[in-house]
Design a protein around this motif. Structure first.
Motif, mmCIF file in Angstrom:
data_model
loop_
_atom_site.group_PDB
_atom_site.id
_atom_site.type_symbol
_atom_site.label_atom_id
_atom_site.label_comp_id
_atom_site.label_asym_id
_atom_site.label_seq_id
_atom_site.Cartn_x
_atom_site.Cartn_y
_atom_site.Cartn_z
ATOM 1 N N SER A 224 0.808 -1.219 0.000
ATOM 2 C CA SER A 224 0.000 0.000 0.000
ATOM 3 C C SER A 224 0.844 1.273 0.000
ATOM 4 N N CYS A 225 2.149 1.157 -0.208
ATOM 5 C CA CYS A 225 3.007 2.347 -0.293
ATOM 6 C C CYS A 225 2.827 2.977 -1.679
ATOM 7 N N LEU A 226 2.436 4.240 -1.700
ATOM 8 C CA LEU A 226 2.207 4.929 -2.970
ATOM 9 C C LEU A 226 3.528 5.408 -3.585
ATOM 10 N N ILE A 227 3.555 5.447 -4.910
ATOM 11 C CA ILE A 227 4.756 5.868 -5.639
ATOM 12 C C ILE A 227 4.396 7.072 -6.509
ATOM 13 N N ASN A 228 5.216 8.126 -6.422
ATOM 14 C CA ASN A 228 4.912 9.328 -7.209
ATOM 15 C C ASN A 228 5.447 9.191 -8.640
ATOM 16 N N SER A 229 5.015 10.086 -9.494
ATOM 17 C CA SER A 229 5.309 9.948 -10.924
ATOM 18 C C SER A 229 6.783 10.139 -11.279
ATOM 19 N N TYR A 239 0.425 11.379 -9.399
ATOM 20 C CA TYR A 239 1.251 12.334 -10.135
ATOM 21 C C TYR A 239 1.728 13.495 -9.272
ATOM 22 N N SER A 240 3.028 13.697 -9.244
ATOM 23 C CA SER A 240 3.600 14.905 -8.666
ATOM 24 C C SER A 240 3.650 15.924 -9.788
ATOM 25 N N LEU A 241 3.033 17.054 -9.575
ATOM 26 C CA LEU A 241 3.053 18.079 -10.615
ATOM 27 C C LEU A 241 4.342 18.864 -10.531
ATOM 28 N N GLY A 242 4.617 19.581 -11.595
ATOM 29 C CA GLY A 242 5.788 20.445 -11.614
ATOM 30 C C GLY A 242 5.583 21.445 -12.716
ATOM 31 N N ASP A 243 6.474 22.418 -12.793
ATOM 32 C CA ASP A 243 6.329 23.405 -13.851
ATOM 33 C C ASP A 243 6.318 22.704 -15.195
ATOM 34 N N ASN A 244 5.423 23.112 -16.024
ATOM 35 C CA ASN A 244 5.383 22.629 -17.405
ATOM 36 C C ASN A 244 5.058 21.155 -17.560
ATOM 37 N N GLU A 256 -0.631 15.729 -6.738
ATOM 38 C CA GLU A 256 -0.025 16.451 -5.620
ATOM 39 C C GLU A 256 0.860 17.546 -6.196
ATOM 40 N N SER A 257 0.754 18.725 -5.615
ATOM 41 C CA SER A 257 1.579 19.837 -6.071
ATOM 42 C C SER A 257 2.573 20.217 -4.971
ATOM 43 N N PRO A 258 3.869 20.060 -5.246
ATOM 44 C CA PRO A 258 4.859 20.474 -4.245
ATOM 45 C C PRO A 258 5.128 21.972 -4.372
ATOM 46 N N GLY A 259 5.302 22.638 -3.248
ATOM 47 C CA GLY A 259 5.539 24.082 -3.308
ATOM 48 C C GLY A 259 6.517 24.542 -2.243
ATOM 49 N N THR A 260 7.229 25.613 -2.572
ATOM 50 C CA THR A 260 8.199 26.160 -1.615
ATOM 51 C C THR A 260 7.554 27.269 -0.786
ATOM 52 N N LEU A 261 8.174 27.555 0.332
ATOM 53 C CA LEU A 261 7.717 28.614 1.232
ATOM 54 C C LEU A 261 8.447 29.926 0.924
#
Ligand code: JFZ
Length: 326
Positions: A224-229, A239-244, A256-261
């Motif tokens: 049940s461990c999920l794997i990102n794209s 899917y981990s999103l990213g620019d473009n 999922e969208s990763p973002g910086t602070l």
């Protein structure tokens, strides 16, 4: 996996944690600065030889580190999972690895295993543990991924380590993958209890066969461990999103969208370009509207504590959730 994906969507807000030797440099190295580059890319940006970079480990002693504090702050800020950098592109393991002495337990005066402490704190606070692992890029290894073409990277910085190991014709990525990456991923999935997800990154040089082998290893050990794209070659669970990045709208998947602070992932002492609580909350709501998780990054300092601005932001999120509910 369907149940795990539903759990993932329910836990829509997570804390990304980029912490490693690069934090100790904070964007500066022997009088040089990385300028507007991201902190965790310090070694590649300044082409620091492994022999010199490793000296950061000799004095790495983050006595202010408290896994309990980190995870409690995450939970209070409305976050339901964390993703911790077990190994970033510099190759340094932030956990006790038997396959590389270049790790935080055997290689620093600190001598503690932050991943084990985080896993325990996650169980305590009902926060899920996710692990970031750079499966392709590894600058500490002669056979780490080196696609050669740095033109696509910002400022022409090399992707692979071509400063210590310039002869690309001698690099055997398959050997690195088999002899280190697969073993370390096995360690991560057998020593720290349930792993919610594995966050792979930058699948340069990774063949479809290698992505499949890695996926099968992960699901074989923890179904049940999920794997990102970013495992590469469409071997992911979400899917981990990213620019473009092109969105392939697939049924029954998750995003999922990763973002910086501020403008870096790893700690940079002179990056003060912090986003406001209003911006972060706006982003969280906008993503939630689109059924997309938000993985908000923090870059802890070399002493193991969060920057004051990060604590202030987390406190503001805490207050917002108390007033508005989860
Ligand atoms: C990668 C890393 O190189 C970086 O250091 C950090 O860990 C970040 C979270 O991930 O950088 C990327 C990789 C892919 C994209 C953007 C940044 N992308 O697809 O847009």
């Amino acid at each position: 996996i369907q149940a795990a994906l539903e759990e993932f969507r329910r836990r829509r807000f997570g804390m990304f944690i980029h912490w490693g030797l690069y934090a100790a440099a904070g964007g500066h190295w022997r009088g040089q600065s990385i300028g507007d580059y991201i902190g965790e890319w310090l070694q590649a940006r300044l082409r620091i030889p492994n022999r010199d970079y490793a000296t950061l480990a000799d004095s790495f002693n983050p006595t202010g580190f408290s896994a309990d504090d980190w995870v409690r702050k995450a939970r209070d800020a409305g976050m339901h999972y964390i993703v911790f950098t077990a190994k970033h592109h510099d190759g340094f393991a932030m956990y006790h690895s038997a396959y590389s002495a270049f790790n935080i337990v055997d290689g620093t005066p600190f001598g503690r295993d932050p991943l084990a402490e985080l896993a325990a704190a996650c169980r305590k606070y009902d926060v899920k543990l996710g692990i970031y692992y750079s499966h392709a890029l590894d600058w500490s290894e002669p056979n780490g991924a080196d696609p050669g073409d740095s033109s696509k990277n910002l400022h022409g910085v090399s992707w692979g380590n071509d400063w210590d190991f310039p002869d690309r014709s001698r690099k055997d990525f398959a050997a690195y993958f088999r002899q280190k990456a697969l073993f370390q991923v096995r360690e991560l999935l057998t020593r720290y209890g349930d792993v919610f997800l594995l966050w792979f990154d930058c699948p340069l040089c990774v063949t479809p066969e290698q992505s499949r082998e890695l996926r099968d290893l992960v699901h074989g050990l923890q179904p049940s461990c999920l794997i990102n794209s970013r495992i590469g070659n469409q071997c992911c669970d979400y899917y981990s999103l990213g620019d473009n990045q092109l969105l392939v709208a697939k049924e029954k998947t998750a995003f999922e969208s990763p973002g910086t602070l501020n403008d870096t992932w790893g700690y940079k002492s002179d990056d003060h370009n912090w986003k406001t609580p209003r911006t972060i909350i706006g982003q969280l709501l906008a993503l939630a509207e689109n059924d997309c998780n938000y993985l908000l990054n923090v870059g802890p300092k070399p002493d193991g504590t969060f920057p004051a601005a990060t604590d202030a932001l987390l406190a503001a999120l805490h207050q917002w959730f108390q007033e508005n509910g989860d």
